[in-house]
Design a protein around this motif. Structure first.
Motif, short mmCIF file in Angstrom:
data_model
loop_
_atom_site.label_atom_id
_atom_site.label_comp_id
_atom_site.label_asym_id
_atom_site.label_seq_id
_atom_site.Cartn_x
_atom_site.Cartn_y
_atom_site.Cartn_z
N PRO A 20 -9.01 -5.52 2.07
CA PRO A 20 -8.48 -4.71 0.97
C PRO A 20 -8.20 -3.29 1.45
CG PRO A 20 -10.84 -5.00 0.71
CD PRO A 20 -10.46 -5.78 1.93
N THR A 21 -7.02 -3.13 2.03
CA THR A 21 -6.73 -1.91 2.80
C THR A 21 -6.79 -0.64 1.96
OG1 THR A 21 -4.38 -2.34 2.44
CG2 THR A 21 -5.32 -3.09 4.52
N TRP A 22 -6.21 -0.67 0.78
CA TRP A 22 -6.19 0.56 -0.03
C TRP A 22 -7.61 0.96 -0.43
CZ3 TRP A 22 -7.41 2.47 -4.89
CH2 TRP A 22 -6.83 3.70 -5.21
N ASN A 23 -8.42 -0.03 -0.78
CA ASN A 23 -9.79 0.25 -1.19
C ASN A 23 -10.58 0.83 -0.02
OD1 ASN A 23 -8.43 -2.22 -2.29
ND2 ASN A 23 -9.90 -1.90 -3.92
N VAL B 194 -0.85 1.39 1.18
CA VAL B 194 -1.06 0.08 0.55
C VAL B 194 0.06 -0.90 0.89
CG1 VAL B 194 0.07 0.60 -1.66
CG2 VAL B 194 -1.83 -1.01 -1.62
#
Lengths: 361, 361
Positions: free
Chosen positions: B240-243, B37
């Protein structure tokens, strides 16, 4: 576990204590039997998390009651498009002050909807300055004036809020919000992707003076209507709950660390260390921004040639200093020094810069 | 640590093994010195995560090469607005088949941009059925036909893909994607918020036949243009990289568990257990949906009166069966049985239903 100093321009480093809390709560939040990422946004648990985050952000930044605060999915670019749709009539003139790459993106998003007047631009000198307020050619009837408070790629930052009279001032604060005290009342609207100073990627914050929501704007889907989002407390549809939760933890961390005054102090120290290493290098390191417009958040700089730029990137990474490669639009090196980057990180980078120069200068 | 069975309609339960991996990697991903993240979306680490997620989703669902796959910030409602902007001329007719609350939302989003023909609707009977294909009044010149594959609030689901001829069929698969085999080639576009079967809230998946991207649509910001997102591999702006990462872990889990065929089997078992408990209750539990249109994902049902509904919700929660309160639009009880809800969860709920009836019937 070897966490390095991370100079990424965004998504960016987060406070380790926040990541540890998120880690502890990943399988179960607060005895609720499920992770916060598995809970309904309309349940009492997340509603409390969301309300606390807004209250903490209001306290952190000092947001007056006549401003609404939104937590919306996605990044700043979507907000850039929504500015025209919500606050300008079709084809109406809007004034943009262009000081770097993200100002160009902001103009691109609204161009299908409005007439853009570039009231001032530093493009001719390579975006190395903020045009003097006296030189701006503002329109008589603009719906708003837009600035980019800090340009992450070109490393230029407004150090004062410009006076634009009665026309609302809209500002992209993605990369400098909460980095120092901010007088919200001077702005009509402030927006920021969270992934630099406020928390994780995937959520943006919009701070908007409530009277502006009465503008009719232009035809748009309900999901593109700020008034609808305000009326539903940012829960017009399912919001990015985990991202909002993590941003809330970052707000609590910033408050506990001393708030924006303390981060202003730390950010001055950090940027001073890096600019010092540049200015004392006898030209080995080169930053091209006019000193009065230098960003405290993002410092782009260049070594004498591309071979040295590349060596600097690879050797710094090996030394535990991550993500220092410059943006491809400008090349060179870039150090981003957001709130969650500790002073020790800037000290380590400044020391590395001096050592690298000794070995390669 | 006491993880309960979580029947939330979304954000919804996630596989515990996925949450454990995310927990382990929260402070440092794969020896990279930072959490995923905290990393640039354009760095090699996240680019690999993103590419793997797309490849895994293509394999999981069976997405032909002539379809592009997008991972976009936010939920399905934004996609609903973009359908009109990207694929219909201003004011052009679009056909919508209305089978519940989310179909109404889809129509609301496009109404400022196009002429909506409600080709069929089950609203008159309380959204308890899917209108027979023979009854649909399709337009001669519609830009597309839109259906909601599964309605989470009313609990009705298309059990077959309707034949609409040459006009592209667009479908909201937010709550049933990857729950059983799907013939993507029958659709022009499929979209889904991830927070039910695919992973965490905050990211949506769009699967679009590439030739449709050549349509001019109508004036829109670049950030609202599917073609621009496809050209930049969903990295037109910071995603939204973490998602996206967490969704990728869920795809890997689904593949390892046996893919959509195995989940189709489990979902039939789970929904069969709950519908069985309803149908064998002698009218104590009541589901109003026509059997052929019953959803396998979301089962709304009602007890004889609101006092019993409320008691059921509170006692089930105390028994470790979470989030069974029905949506406020319809009341009663709702059990959502997405892929990550184990068969044991449905068994526990069915047993609780029988026990509750014995004590209160």
């Amino acid at each position: 576990m070897t966490r390095a100093f991370n100079f990424s321009a965004g998504p960016a480093t987060l406070p380790e204590s926040v990541l540890r809390q998120a880690q502890e709560e990943m399988l179960e939040w607060n005895g609720a039997g499920a992770s916060i990422v598995e809970m309904s946004h309309r349940g009492p648990e997340f509603m409390a998390v969301a309300a606390q985050a807004e209250a903490d952000l209001r306290r952190l930044i000092g947001i007056p009651d006549d401003y609404a605060v939104l937590f919306l999915a996605g990044g700043a670019t979507t907000q850039q498009a929504l500015l025209a749709l919500n606050f300008a009539q079709p084809g109406q003139t809007v004034d943009y002050v262009l000081t770097g790459h993200w100002g160009k993106t902001a103009i691109k998003q609204v161009s299908p909807y409005v007439t853009v007047n570039v009231a001032a631009s530093s493009e001719a000198n390579g975006f190395h300055d903020i045009p003097a307020r006296a030189s701006w050619q503002l329109s008589d009837d603009a719906a708003y004036v837009h600035i980019t408070a800090n340009e992450t790629i070109h490393g230029v930052e407004f150090r004062d809020t410009p006076d634009v009279g009665e026309v609302p001032l809209f500002a992209d604060f993605s990369s400098s919000i909460a980095s120092e005290p901010l007088d919200v009342s001077k702005y009509g609207l402030i927006y920021a992707g969270a992934q630099k100073n406020l928390g994780p990627v995937g959520v943006s914050v919009v701070i908007v003076r409530r009277d502006l929501l009465e503008r009719s704007g232009q035809p748009r889907a309900d999901i593109f209507d700020y008034g609808s989002h305000v009326a539903r407390d940012s829960m017009l549809n399912t919001p990015p709950t985990w991202n909002w939760y993590l941003a809330g933890l970052v707000f609590q961390w910033m408050l506990a660390e001393g708030g924006v005054e303390e981060f202003a102090r730390r950010n001055a120290v950090k940027s001073g260390l890096i600019y010092g290493a540049i200015d004392q290098s006898g030209g080995f390191y080169r930053n091209e921004v006019v000193p009065a417009a230098r960003s405290r958040m993002n410092i782009p700089f260049f070594l004498p040639d591309d071979t040295l730029n590349a060596r600097f990137v690879s050797e710094s990474k090996a030394a535990g200093l991550l993500a220092l490669k410059g943006h491809k639009a400008v090349g060179g090196i870039r150090a981003s020094l957001y709130n969650a980057l500790p002073v020790e990180g800037a000290q380590a980078l400044a020391a590395f810069m001096r050592d690298f120069q000794q070995r390669n200068g």
